[in-house]
Scaffold this active site. Structure first.
Site, PDB file in Angstrom:
ATOM      1  N   HIS A   1      -5.779   2.584  -1.440  1.00 32.10           N
ATOM      2  CA  HIS A   1      -7.085   3.027  -1.948  1.00 32.10           C
ATOM      3  C   HIS A   1      -8.187   1.983  -1.771  1.00 32.10           C
ATOM      4  O   HIS A   1      -9.337   2.247  -2.117  1.00 32.10           O
ATOM      5  CB  HIS A   1      -7.006   3.426  -3.432  1.00 32.10           C
ATOM      6  CG  HIS A   1      -6.909   2.243  -4.358  1.00 32.10           C
ATOM      7  ND1 HIS A   1      -5.733   1.595  -4.596  1.00 32.10           N
ATOM      8  CD2 HIS A   1      -7.845   1.601  -5.081  1.00 32.10           C
ATOM      9  CE1 HIS A   1      -5.953   0.599  -5.443  1.00 32.10           C
ATOM     10  NE2 HIS A   1      -7.222   0.571  -5.738  1.00 32.10           N
TER      11      HIS A   1
HETATM   12  C1  UD1 Z   1     -11.897   1.701  -8.371  1.00 31.03           C
HETATM   13  C2  UD1 Z   1     -12.203   0.216  -8.413  1.00 31.03           C
HETATM   14  C3  UD1 Z   1     -11.029  -0.548  -7.826  1.00 31.03           C
HETATM   15  C4  UD1 Z   1      -9.722  -0.165  -8.477  1.00 31.03           C
HETATM   16  C5  UD1 Z   1      -9.552   1.338  -8.446  1.00 31.03           C
HETATM   17  C6  UD1 Z   1      -8.321   1.729  -9.209  1.00 31.03           C
HETATM   18  C7  UD1 Z   1     -14.533  -0.527  -8.144  1.00 31.03           C
HETATM   19  C8  UD1 Z   1     -15.515  -1.080  -7.208  1.00 31.03           C
HETATM   20  N1  UD1 Z   1     -13.380  -0.108  -7.621  1.00 31.03           N
HETATM   21  O1  UD1 Z   1     -11.786   2.071  -7.012  1.00 31.03           O
HETATM   22  O2  UD1 Z   1     -11.233  -1.929  -8.019  1.00 31.03           O
HETATM   23  O3  UD1 Z   1      -8.678  -0.770  -7.778  1.00 31.03           O
HETATM   24  O4  UD1 Z   1     -10.692   1.959  -9.052  1.00 31.03           O
HETATM   25  O5  UD1 Z   1      -7.839   2.964  -8.793  1.00 31.03           O
HETATM   26  O6  UD1 Z   1     -14.778  -0.467  -9.321  1.00 31.03           O
HETATM   27  N2  UD1 Z   1     -12.839   9.817  -7.195  1.00 31.03           N
HETATM   28  C9  UD1 Z   1     -12.349  11.048  -7.562  1.00 31.03           C
HETATM   29  N3  UD1 Z   1     -11.958  11.208  -8.860  1.00 31.03           N
HETATM   30  C10 UD1 Z   1     -12.048  10.238  -9.797  1.00 31.03           C
HETATM   31  C11 UD1 Z   1     -12.560   8.979  -9.398  1.00 31.03           C
HETATM   32  C12 UD1 Z   1     -12.951   8.794  -8.101  1.00 31.03           C
HETATM   33  O7  UD1 Z   1     -12.244  11.958  -6.763  1.00 31.03           O
HETATM   34  O8  UD1 Z   1     -11.670  10.465 -10.957  1.00 31.03           O
HETATM   35  C13 UD1 Z   1     -13.232   9.620  -5.772  1.00 31.03           C
HETATM   36  C14 UD1 Z   1     -14.714   9.826  -5.546  1.00 31.03           C
HETATM   37  O9  UD1 Z   1     -14.881  10.427  -4.307  1.00 31.03           O
HETATM   38  C15 UD1 Z   1     -15.221   8.406  -5.469  1.00 31.03           C
HETATM   39  C16 UD1 Z   1     -14.053   7.645  -4.883  1.00 31.03           C
HETATM   40  O10 UD1 Z   1     -12.905   8.303  -5.398  1.00 31.03           O
HETATM   41  O11 UD1 Z   1     -16.380   8.273  -4.688  1.00 31.03           O
HETATM   42  C17 UD1 Z   1     -14.028   6.189  -5.274  1.00 31.03           C
HETATM   43  O12 UD1 Z   1     -14.039   6.040  -6.696  1.00 31.03           O
HETATM   44  P1  UD1 Z   1     -14.539   4.677  -7.371  1.00 31.03           P
HETATM   45  O13 UD1 Z   1     -14.325   4.733  -8.836  1.00 31.03           O
HETATM   46  O14 UD1 Z   1     -15.898   4.369  -6.873  1.00 31.03           O
HETATM   47  O15 UD1 Z   1     -13.612   3.610  -6.716  1.00 31.03           O
HETATM   48  P2  UD1 Z   1     -12.033   3.551  -6.566  1.00 31.03           P
HETATM   49  O16 UD1 Z   1     -11.699   3.577  -5.128  1.00 31.03           O
HETATM   50  O17 UD1 Z   1     -11.368   4.528  -7.453  1.00 31.03           O
HETATM   51  N1  UDP Z   2      -0.531   4.048 -10.808  1.00 28.91           N
HETATM   52  C1  UDP Z   2      -0.088   5.250 -11.342  1.00 28.91           C
HETATM   53  N2  UDP Z   2       0.023   6.332 -10.520  1.00 28.91           N
HETATM   54  C2  UDP Z   2      -0.271   6.280  -9.191  1.00 28.91           C
HETATM   55  C3  UDP Z   2      -0.714   5.049  -8.653  1.00 28.91           C
HETATM   56  C4  UDP Z   2      -0.849   3.952  -9.500  1.00 28.91           C
HETATM   57  O1  UDP Z   2       0.221   5.321 -12.535  1.00 28.91           O
HETATM   58  O2  UDP Z   2      -0.148   7.302  -8.499  1.00 28.91           O
HETATM   59  C5  UDP Z   2      -0.677   2.894 -11.715  1.00 28.91           C
HETATM   60  C6  UDP Z   2       0.132   1.688 -11.319  1.00 28.91           C
HETATM   61  O3  UDP Z   2       1.421   1.741 -11.883  1.00 28.91           O
HETATM   62  C7  UDP Z   2      -0.705   0.545 -11.884  1.00 28.91           C
HETATM   63  C8  UDP Z   2      -2.108   1.044 -11.737  1.00 28.91           C
HETATM   64  O4  UDP Z   2      -2.027   2.475 -11.649  1.00 28.91           O
HETATM   65  O5  UDP Z   2      -0.418   0.338 -13.247  1.00 28.91           O
HETATM   66  C9  UDP Z   2      -2.711   0.478 -10.489  1.00 28.91           C
HETATM   67  O6  UDP Z   2      -3.892   1.123 -10.213  1.00 28.91           O
HETATM   68  P1  UDP Z   2      -4.575   1.110  -8.783  1.00 28.91           P
HETATM   69  O7  UDP Z   2      -3.565   0.890  -7.727  1.00 28.91           O
HETATM   70  O8  UDP Z   2      -5.380   2.344  -8.719  1.00 28.91           O
HETATM   71  O9  UDP Z   2      -5.616  -0.086  -8.916  1.00 28.91           O
HETATM   72  P2  UDP Z   2      -5.570  -1.677  -8.701  1.00 28.91           P
HETATM   73  O10 UDP Z   2      -4.432  -2.222  -9.473  1.00 28.91           O
HETATM   74  O11 UDP Z   2      -5.484  -1.916  -7.229  1.00 28.91           O
HETATM   75  O12 UDP Z   2      -6.895  -2.105  -9.221  1.00 28.91           O
END
Ligand code: UD1
Ligand code: UDP
Length: 370
Positions: A204
């Site tokens: 992601h």
């Molecule tokens: C965010 C964090 C990242 C973290 C990740 C955990 C930032 C900059 N990034 O990344 O550090 O590792 O969360 O998973 O804060 N979207 C959905 N549904 C949701 C949320 C997001 O469809 O509930 C989609 C939207 O298209 C959105 C994209 O995911 O534009 C990215 O979401 P965003 O919260 O901006 O960043 P993440 O990639 O989730």
């Molecule tokens: N996680 C989860 N389901 C998933 C993927 C991740 O419960 O399908 C949990 C994982 O065990 C960890 C956290 O989400 O606790 C990590 O989140 P993510 O990888 O989105 O973000 P990051 O740690 O890179 O910020």
């Protein structure tokens, strides 16, 4: 009694807050704010239900946007809440835009700003999370570091006041979830996979999802795996696979499934022959659960997992991913660089010491941690 406003917004922050929130509410008052950064049921609600996280007092409903607008809206909506609730401190987790928004509101209002998971660095400034971490650590009054390495990173930037080693809250979380997931989760049966007979993969990071050639290299590398690959896909990864015309290739070779709840996901890491991921949290969880990990990035913040041989940096590079999946390497050692599973308790105790020193005795160093 101390009054703490905790800010969460994205999936990994719910896991981290689950460790701290309940203990915090035993020791003082908490106002939990969900920014709304993650809003899909499987990225948000499922964690609150499974991990028994208190219902947030506020949801800012911010949702997805450009980084600037998303962070700005969070700041604008959080500030009046902080003004009304008048907490002693603002408690922040990790490195998302929600973390940065909280750091700005807290420091501008001259509250004690406390940062859980302080001092992590990838040394890659093109990563949005790196900027969020650096700014948050420098705005924070209390930096709760998960490792000695994190303390050294902070010292290298001149941050030494208010820095405390606590260990990593995600280790606390895994210790609770491991046995529970083995007992309660039926995900392996549902997916019809046997332990040690599949690879678990997640992607992601913006650098992978927003770059077609990186994402294609990852799909191709994983497609070369000698075992089935289970791929719980973040919504942004699904969008990118479709946009770049990689969806059919991905679904032909990988078992693409929805994001999973925490217990099923922990069971999947625990049972995997190895993990391939660009997630920060998943790298650590694989290490805690004794599952080897390939990291689909050029660098990591969790360097200790690489140093001891449990984690290999393969980048978004097809042949290195393939090699990493085929080669049977053995980790060199089994260290415990992220504490003893009491990070949550240490954090709450440190907050008590800082925010209500007269009421708190004995000090952490002499207190029983049982
Ligand atoms: C965010 C964090 C990242 C973290 C990740 C955990 C930032 C900059 N990034 O990344 O550090 O590792 O969360 O998973 O804060 N979207 C959905 N549904 C949701 C949320 C997001 O469809 O509930 C989609 C939207 O298209 C959105 C994209 O995911 O534009 C990215 O979401 P965003 O919260 O901006 O960043 P993440 O990639 O989730
Ligand atoms: N996680 C989860 N389901 C998933 C993927 C991740 O419960 O399908 C949990 C994982 O065990 C960890 C956290 O989400 O606790 C990590 O989140 P993510 O990888 O989105 O973000 P990051 O740690 O890179 O910020």
């Amino acid at each position: 009694m101390m009054r703490v406003c905790s800010i969460v917004g994205a999936r990994p922050q719910f896991v981290k807050a689950a460790v701290v929130s309940r203990k915090l509410r035993e020791a003082g008052e908490e106002v939990l704010v969900h920014t709304g950064q993650h809003y899909d049921e499987e990225l948000s609600d499922v964690f609150f239900e499974e991990l028994d996280i208190p219902e947030p007092e506020y949801n800012l409903g911010v949702e997805s946007d450009t980084h600037g607008r998303q962070t700005a809206t969070m700041i604008a909506r959080l500030e009046p809440i902080v003004e009304t609730e008048d907490p002693d401190a603002i408690l922040l987790y990790g490195d998302t835009n929600s973390t940065l928004a909280g750091a700005i509101v807290g420091s501008k209002r001259d509250l004690v700003v406390a940062h859980v998971e302080a001092g992590l660095r990838s040394d890659n400034r093109s990563m949005p999370e790196e900027i969020n971490r650096i700014l948050t650590d420098h705005a924070a009054d209390l930096c709760f570091a998960p490792s000695e390495g994190a303390i050294a990173n902070l010292a290298a930037e001149g941050v030494t006041d208010g820095v405390y080693w606590t260990g990593d809250v995600m280790y606390d979380a895994i210790l609770e979830a491991r046995e529970r997931s083995r007992r309660e989760s039926t995900i392996l049966e549902e997916l019809e996979v046997d332990p040690d007979e599949y690879i678990l993969a997640t992607v992601h990071r913006a650098s992978n999802t927003d770059d077609r050639s990186n994402l294609a290299a990852i799909v191709d590398g994983l497609a070369d795996a000698p075992r089935p690959v289970i791929f719980p896909a973040h919504p942004r990864t699904v969008s990118s696979l479709r946009e770049y015309g990689l969806w059919d290739r991905a679904t032909e070779h990988l078992e693409v499934i929805d994001p999973q709840g925490y217990l099923d996901f922990v069971r999947l890491i625990d049972g995997a022959e190895r993990v391939a991921t660009d997630s920060g949290g998943v790298q650590k969880e694989a290490f805690f659960l004794g599952t080897r990990c390939l990291t689909l990035r050029a660098e990591t913040e969790w360097v200790e997992t690489v140093d001891c041989g449990w984690n290999r940096l393969v980048g978004p590079n097809r042949s290195r991913i393939r090699e990493g999946l085929l080669e049977d390497w053995k980790p060199a050692s089994d260290p415990h660089p992220y504490g003893d599973g009491t990070a949550g308790r240490r954090i709450v105790r440190l907050l008590e010491e800082q925010l209500q020193p007269d009421e708190t005795a004995p000090a952490l160093e002499t207190a029983s941690l049982d």
